[in-house]
Design a protein around this motif. Sequence first.
Motif, PDB file in Angstrom:
ATOM      1  N   PRO A  85     -14.854  16.228  30.008  1.00 15.42           N
ATOM      2  CA  PRO A  85     -15.892  17.207  29.521  1.00 15.42           C
ATOM      3  C   PRO A  85     -17.106  16.961  28.742  1.00 15.42           C
ATOM      4  O   PRO A  85     -18.073  17.658  28.460  1.00 15.42           O
ATOM      5  N   ASP A  86     -16.943  15.851  27.845  1.00 14.67           N
ATOM      6  CA  ASP A  86     -18.143  15.718  27.070  1.00 14.67           C
ATOM      7  C   ASP A  86     -19.107  14.872  27.406  1.00 14.67           C
ATOM      8  O   ASP A  86     -20.211  14.470  26.748  1.00 14.67           O
ATOM      9  N   LEU A  87     -19.153  14.407  28.724  1.00 14.86           N
ATOM     10  CA  LEU A  87     -20.002  13.747  29.249  1.00 14.86           C
ATOM     11  C   LEU A  87     -20.665  14.457  30.663  1.00 14.86           C
ATOM     12  O   LEU A  87     -20.146  14.137  31.787  1.00 14.86           O
ATOM     13  N   PRO A  88     -21.671  15.226  30.453  1.00 16.17           N
ATOM     14  CA  PRO A  88     -22.066  16.239  31.496  1.00 16.17           C
ATOM     15  C   PRO A  88     -22.628  15.481  32.689  1.00 16.17           C
ATOM     16  O   PRO A  88     -22.530  15.851  33.895  1.00 16.17           O
ATOM     17  N   LYS A  89     -22.965  14.284  32.641  1.00 22.10           N
ATOM     18  CA  LYS A  89     -23.784  13.560  33.588  1.00 22.10           C
ATOM     19  C   LYS A  89     -22.644  12.968  34.505  1.00 22.10           C
ATOM     20  O   LYS A  89     -23.007  12.579  35.723  1.00 22.10           O
ATOM     21  N   GLY A  90     -21.448  12.928  33.999  1.00 20.00           N
ATOM     22  CA  GLY A  90     -20.433  12.221  34.803  1.00 20.00           C
ATOM     23  C   GLY A  90     -20.611  10.723  34.646  1.00 20.00           C
ATOM     24  O   GLY A  90     -19.813   9.775  35.358  1.00 20.00           O
ATOM     25  N   TYR A  91     -21.367  10.177  33.877  1.00 22.97           N
ATOM     26  CA  TYR A  91     -21.811   8.577  33.637  1.00 22.97           C
ATOM     27  C   TYR A  91     -22.345   8.471  32.339  1.00 22.97           C
ATOM     28  O   TYR A  91     -23.249   9.280  31.792  1.00 22.97           O
ATOM     29  N   GLN A  92     -22.084   7.449  31.805  1.00 20.70           N
ATOM     30  CA  GLN A  92     -22.730   6.944  30.579  1.00 20.70           C
ATOM     31  C   GLN A  92     -23.961   5.709  30.722  1.00 20.70           C
ATOM     32  O   GLN A  92     -23.376   4.874  31.483  1.00 20.70           O
ATOM     33  N   ILE A  93     -24.919   5.990  30.214  1.00 21.56           N
ATOM     34  CA  ILE A  93     -26.007   4.912  30.387  1.00 21.56           C
ATOM     35  C   ILE A  93     -25.590   3.808  29.351  1.00 21.56           C
ATOM     36  O   ILE A  93     -25.822   4.169  28.080  1.00 21.56           O
ATOM     37  N   SER A  94     -25.326   2.624  29.907  1.00 23.19           N
ATOM     38  CA  SER A  94     -24.876   1.480  29.182  1.00 23.19           C
ATOM     39  C   SER A  94     -25.501   0.146  29.555  1.00 23.19           C
ATOM     40  O   SER A  94     -26.412   0.118  30.565  1.00 23.19           O
ATOM     41  N   GLN A  95     -25.130  -1.074  29.195  1.00 28.17           N
ATOM     42  CA  GLN A  95     -25.567  -2.218  29.645  1.00 28.17           C
ATOM     43  C   GLN A  95     -24.296  -3.109  29.766  1.00 28.17           C
ATOM     44  O   GLN A  95     -23.399  -3.309  28.896  1.00 28.17           O
TER      45      GLN A  95
END
Length: 480
Positions: free
Chosen positions: A84-94
């Motif tokens: 729930p703390d990640l609204p997009k459903g993904y984190q942008i990372s490398q």
Amino acid sequence: MKWETIIGLEIHAQLNTKAKIFSSAATKFGEKPNSQACEVDIGFPGVLPVLNKQAVIKALKFGLAIEAKINKFNIFDRKNYFYPDLPKGYQISQLNFPIVSAGKIKIKVDDTTKIIGITRAHLEEDAGKLVHDMFNDYTAVDLNRAGTPLLEIVSEPDIRNAKEAVEYAKKIHSLVQYINICDGNMAEGSFRCDANVSIRIKGTNKFGTRTEIKNINSFKFLEKAIDFEVERQKCILEDGKKVVQETRLYDQVKNQTNSMRLKEEANDYRYFPDPDLLPVEISDSLLEQAKADLPELPEQKKIRFIKEIGLSEYDAEILTSQKSLADYFEALITNHKENPKLCVNWIIGELLYYLNKEQIEINQSPISAQDLSILIARIVDQTISGKIAKDVFKEMWLNKGSADEIIAIKGLKQITNENEINNIVDEIIANNPSQFDQLKSGNEKIIGFFVGQVMKATKGKANPKKVNQILREKLDLSKQ
Ligand code: ADP
Ligand code: MG
């Protein structure tokens, strides 16, 4: 059995940019919940991320400072998971093409210097925060932190015990503040640490199964969590059982680690390049800009303190361990270029002792470098002795007055008038004839007794040099 510990750290340093990494929302800490999350951070449909150039420059500065390889072509990926703390459903990372790889940093433990490899440092965005204690029956979500730029710094498994891990983490913590890419505030979560820990039988090559202890936010807990985890793994292996690869959490109240979830693999996250962001190409001019923005690094500062100011390696090491401490020292010696060692002693001896006792940082010190500079000036010009200065320092610390005010109000000014001291010395000799006889017959140690008596009679205000000198003159006279 003789066990060997293997540790690798993952550190998340929050980059101190004004805006988020892919949006223009502010990153300020402690604002009203959800007042700093824009459409991009909340993951509204149709919005597009725009990379913050300042975050890139800060990552480059870190890469340069650890003598790493700067990857002039790097890619942002989507790391998919649902929480729930990640609204997009993904984190942008490398993932495969981080901005920085193959760096190193030097640490020192018990006089032994060791190089710890840094596998990579990559840019990513932070998630929001779940708030469990605001409403009775609900968990709330605060997305102010969502999209805050992070630099994840991953070490090689080069660390061999909890003390080395703490030294390494402290070194990185100090460096990111030196180069002004992170405020280092651990209480606010700007600098967090995950420790990967495994053990193996000494002399073997293969690594054992590791566990990862997540989100440790103090150096003390880092040490305790690793020590606990090593013991736990020893017990399991000595019982003939197997360590399970998993993510664990440290419980600071019970001083133990507890299982949180089984370890995920990269493929659990279905990583793929973010189609909304172009690959990042680092131009030569951007790299030059990052280089130009790099201040003197701690190692360079240490060498300068030794070579130009004449400090010992030990003193230089302590004073450059934190930027704020080095800044304090440099501010202090601007007025005391002739007496650097005196300045060092006051910082390391008194100031650090008091800071440590009260567990506060140097920038919270009630005595500023300017305040201390005046106190030291009064020692140098012989207004007060070093011993009295310690009392003045204590008074300044407790009641925040200036050195001059305290010296005046408490009447601490040193007695340097020779006649005055002479009279006191005469009186003490007259009152202690047998001790004076001993002194005359060559018992040099007795001189300390007389100096002590004069100090007592003057409440420590007589100039000890003058007292010594007058006593010796009298001794010579009496021998003639
Ligand atoms: P992940 O992203 O799955 O956590 P990484 O390969 O990025 O895995 O490694 C994370 C950290 O674990 C690195 O700091 C690495 O040095 C460390 N590490 C890898 N293997 C071990 C091991 N067997 N014991 C202790 N640390 C390890
Ligand atoms: Mg990990």
